[in-house]
Design a protein around this motif. Structure first.
Motif, mmCIF file in Angstrom:
data_model
loop_
_atom_site.group_PDB
_atom_site.id
_atom_site.type_symbol
_atom_site.label_atom_id
_atom_site.label_comp_id
_atom_site.label_asym_id
_atom_site.label_seq_id
_atom_site.Cartn_x
_atom_site.Cartn_y
_atom_site.Cartn_z
ATOM 1 N N GLY A 1 13.457 21.690 -0.137
ATOM 2 C CA GLY A 1 12.217 22.192 -0.716
ATOM 3 C C GLY A 1 11.721 21.367 -1.880
ATOM 4 N N ASP A 2 10.732 21.915 -2.576
ATOM 5 C CA ASP A 2 10.093 21.249 -3.707
ATOM 6 C C ASP A 2 9.988 22.217 -4.877
ATOM 7 O OD1 ASP A 2 9.319 18.711 -2.398
ATOM 8 O OD2 ASP A 2 8.111 20.029 -1.130
ATOM 9 N N PRO A 3 9.784 21.704 -6.079
ATOM 10 C CA PRO A 3 9.540 22.598 -7.215
ATOM 11 C C PRO A 3 8.314 23.462 -6.943
ATOM 12 C CG PRO A 3 9.946 20.363 -7.975
ATOM 13 C CD PRO A 3 9.804 20.287 -6.488
ATOM 14 N N PRO A 4 8.278 24.676 -7.470
ATOM 15 C CA PRO A 4 7.137 25.555 -7.210
ATOM 16 C C PRO A 4 5.863 25.037 -7.868
ATOM 17 C CG PRO A 4 8.544 26.496 -8.904
ATOM 18 C CD PRO A 4 9.265 25.298 -8.372
ATOM 19 N N PHE A 5 4.727 25.354 -7.262
ATOM 20 C CA PHE A 5 3.447 25.015 -7.875
ATOM 21 C C PHE A 5 3.301 25.819 -9.163
ATOM 22 C CE2 PHE A 5 -1.192 26.009 -8.208
ATOM 23 C CZ PHE A 5 -1.585 24.734 -8.615
ATOM 24 N N PRO A 6 2.960 25.178 -10.278
ATOM 25 C CA PRO A 6 2.912 25.894 -11.561
ATOM 26 C C PRO A 6 1.989 27.104 -11.558
ATOM 27 C CG PRO A 6 2.811 23.536 -11.922
ATOM 28 C CD PRO A 6 2.696 23.738 -10.445
ATOM 29 N N GLY A 7 0.966 27.097 -10.695
ATOM 30 C CA GLY A 7 0.055 28.229 -10.650
ATOM 31 C C GLY A 7 0.544 29.381 -9.804
ATOM 32 N N ASP A 8 1.706 29.217 -9.143
ATOM 33 C CA ASP A 8 2.241 30.260 -8.271
ATOM 34 C C ASP A 8 3.762 30.284 -8.395
ATOM 35 O OD1 ASP A 8 2.383 32.266 -6.364
ATOM 36 O OD2 ASP A 8 2.353 30.873 -4.666
ATOM 37 N N ARG B 1 15.575 28.050 -4.333
ATOM 38 C CA ARG B 1 16.254 26.837 -3.870
ATOM 39 C C ARG B 1 17.723 26.805 -4.266
ATOM 40 N NH1 ARG B 1 13.023 21.968 -6.328
ATOM 41 N NH2 ARG B 1 13.929 20.784 -4.585
ATOM 42 N N CYS B 2 18.206 27.848 -4.912
ATOM 43 C CA CYS B 2 19.539 27.836 -5.498
ATOM 44 C C CYS B 2 20.578 28.425 -4.541
ATOM 45 C CB CYS B 2 19.548 28.618 -6.806
ATOM 46 S SG CYS B 2 21.142 28.618 -7.651
ATOM 47 N N ALA B 3 21.640 27.660 -4.273
ATOM 48 C CA ALA B 3 22.699 28.127 -3.385
ATOM 49 C C ALA B 3 23.594 29.163 -4.071
ATOM 50 C CB ALA B 3 23.547 26.941 -2.926
ATOM 51 N N ARG B 4 23.526 29.269 -5.395
ATOM 52 C CA ARG B 4 24.363 30.218 -6.134
ATOM 53 C C ARG B 4 23.611 31.488 -6.530
ATOM 54 N NH1 ARG B 4 26.914 26.206 -10.708
ATOM 55 N NH2 ARG B 4 27.658 24.534 -9.351
#
Length: 322
Positions: A271-278, A288-291
């Motif tokens: 994946g990618d970092p989230p869009f700052p507006g959402d 995105r975190c496996a933990r």
């Protein structure tokens, strides 16, 4: 007194579909002679943070908080005061040297321009200092008569570093200065930067997505995700023993030469970092975190001191559940 102190910095862009928070409550301190690295993927707010320090953001940006350079509040200055600070007290090395240099002016003229603007010196003195700056970054003085297109990528980046040093500033911000260079030229530019820091004692903020570069160059590293700092600490420690899952993903993405296990099972982050507006609710990294655990979807956490100069913003780390 710290060289640079940033407190609760918030940067929001006005968009066609609403406000976009690019930097959300960042605190940073840079001491004189210290090198601080800022790591993170594209879109995490690193360059916005860097340009906010010198008030180079577009008019669509709203900035709140405090940015104090040698106890002067940058955000409270008039434009005339800001212009006096740029180059003289703080300078920036942009990522694309070809875009940062004027293609129709010789590089010596461009290096000398900050000196002519900020200092009352004769043309002969300006030329002498330009020649000295070029030699300081490993280029012959004769290169002062060259145009940017006559230089290689590494040479242009050295010119940008020389320009940043022209007025002897106390702080230099390097925004991914080696991204577009091959590994040999990158190593040369990094050596130039490290030597200059040792010789001049200036403070350096080095922005990169490559933790290995920051571990080699910087004293401390701050890892940034979705506009916030998620981990800070000594650079070597964060690279070899990261606490936040995002820091671990960045460190794990760097290939380990000669390690068969890595070759057959390369680390990565989907994946990618989230869009700052959402932004997602709770911890912005949890999708995105496996933990991640259930509480991560609803509860966020600020940076928590963890001893030995380290801080991390992770519920599992702060609660000791890894």
């Amino acid at each position: 007194m710290s060289l640079l102190e940033i407190q609760d910095l918030q940067v929001t862009y006005r968009g066609t579909q609403g406000d976009v928070p690019a930097v959300r409550g960042v605190d940073l301190v840079v001491e004189a002679g210290q090198t601080l690295g800022i790591a993170g993927e594209s879109g995490c707010g690193k360059s916005t943070l860097a340009t906010a320090v010198l008030r180079l953001l577009p008019r669509s940006a709203t900035v709140t908080g405090q940015i104090r350079l040698e106890d002067q509040d940058i955000l409270a200055m008039t434009w005339g005061q800001v212009r006096a600070v740029r180059w003289a007290k703080a300078a920036i090395v942009f990522q694309g040297a070809m875009h940062g240099l004027n293609p129709v002016r010789r590089v010596g003229e461009q290096i000398g321009e900050p000196i002519r603007i900020h200092e009352n010196v004769e043309s002969r003195e300006v030329s002498s200092r330009v020649n000295g700056l070029l030699e300081q970054v490993g280029l012959p003085a004769a290169r002062a008569r060259a145009y940017p297109h006559q230089l290689s990528g590494g040479q242009r980046q050295r010119v940008m570093i020389a320009m940043a040093l022209a007025c002897r500033p106390q702080l230099i911000i390097a925004d991914e200065p080696t991204t577009a260079l091959d590994v040999m030229v990158q190593a040369q530019v990094l050596k130039v930067l490290k030597d200059l820091i040792n010789e001049t004692g200036v403070g350096l903020i080095f922005i990169s997505h490559d933790l290995s570069v920051l571990a080699e160059t910087c004293d401390r590293v701050a890892v940034m995700y979705a506009g916030r700092m998620v981990e800070t600490g000594p650079s070597q420690t964060i690279f070899t023993d990261p606490l936040h899952p995002y820091s671990a993903a960045l460190a794990g993405a760097f290939p380990r030469i000669g390690d068969p296990a890595f070759r057959y099972a390369p680390a990565g982050l989907p994946g990618d970092p989230p869009f700052p507006g959402d932004l997602p609710s709770g911890c912005t990294f949890h999708p995105r975190c496996a933990r991640a655990i259930d509480v991560c979807q609803t509860s966020d956490v600020e940076l928590v001191p963890l001893g030995l100069g380290r801080m991390a913003a992770c519920l599992r780390v702060s609660e000791g559940v890894l």
